[in-house]
Write a protein that holds these residues in place. Sequence first.
Motif, short mmCIF file in Angstrom:
data_model
loop_
_atom_site.label_atom_id
_atom_site.label_comp_id
_atom_site.label_asym_id
_atom_site.label_seq_id
_atom_site.Cartn_x
_atom_site.Cartn_y
_atom_site.Cartn_z
N VAL A 109 0.54 60.34 -41.88
CA VAL A 109 1.89 60.87 -41.64
C VAL A 109 2.71 60.67 -42.92
N VAL A 254 -1.78 58.80 -37.82
CA VAL A 254 -1.69 59.37 -36.47
C VAL A 254 -3.06 59.91 -36.07
N VAL A 263 3.85 65.75 -34.53
CA VAL A 263 3.81 65.03 -35.81
C VAL A 263 4.91 65.52 -36.75
N THR A 267 7.73 62.94 -38.22
CA THR A 267 8.03 62.85 -39.64
C THR A 267 9.51 63.12 -39.90
N HIS A 301 -1.68 64.95 -41.82
CA HIS A 301 -1.67 65.79 -40.62
C HIS A 301 -0.87 67.05 -40.93
N ALA A 304 2.93 66.74 -40.51
CA ALA A 304 3.61 66.05 -41.61
C ALA A 304 3.68 66.95 -42.84
#
Length: 318
Positions: A109, A254, A263, A267, A301, A304
């Motif tokens: 992340v 994550v 996600v 973030t 991810h 993010a």
Amino acid sequence: MKKFIAILLALVLALSLVACGGGASKMTMGTGGTAGTYYAYGGVLGQYIKNHADIDVVVVSTDGSKANIQSIDAGDYQLGTVQSDVLAYAWEGTRSFEEEGAIDSFRVVAGLYAEAVQLITMDPEIKSVADLAGKSVSIGAPGSGVYFNAVDVLTAAGLTEQDINPQYQSFADSTDALKDGKIDAAFIVAGAPTPAITELCTTNEAYLVPIDGEVADSLIASCPFYTSYAIPAGTYPGQEEDVTTVTVKATLIVDAAASEDDVYNITKAIFDNKDAIAAENAKGNELSIENATSGMAAPFHAGAAKYFAEQGVTVEAK
């Protein structure tokens, strides 16, 4: 007919609740021991994620980086705070993950803050890493991030595990053992100030031993995820001067299976509220897009990556 109508109304109510979302998503975040920075800071992040991303985060105390990665891999946790070096070991299947092999069920992340390798002692004879020879030293749990950091520092100073009397203890156990005179020094890897060290320095004549000069240079040359760092004077009671040491980076990871929207919102909840987070925990002062996106050995991810792209920074995502 009345019974049929009652059943129909109950069904309509249930469907309406589903349509409205049925409440916040839930995630469990693995952190670290209750005396460390991971746990305290994780609690703050969890609240901002809950309040701004509509995700109910349960923050739990754990054995730290490796345990958090393993628990995400097992499906028990969805979020975790880890050291950037341990993250690299897991992704590559090396060192503490050599036996079980590479793990790719997590994604990055963001980087959060510098984790200082802190060598703490109450022994006035210990002024450098080399002075640990023959001493009883806590070097973290076997296979933990702290353990490998301690071994790396010892190696850079020309020492091995056999040159000391190693003890494998948590942060809290290490500080208790120092108070009781059972050990001479301890490696603690965490954001400074670390609660366990603050408590020790408040009630005892404890101090930090610098990790600098040729030791630091050798370490950084052989392990590039380390960087040099000065712990400012006044960080701990009785600390009158800056203490130079080395750091890795605390990182939020994550479950790779988490949704892109969740996600992204996590973030955003952290970085859009970094000033408010800093007001609650000093480590929030280190939240920045540059710090968050650099020096990672595993991919980010997609959620993010989407947020960071909006800030003008492209990261590798998978």
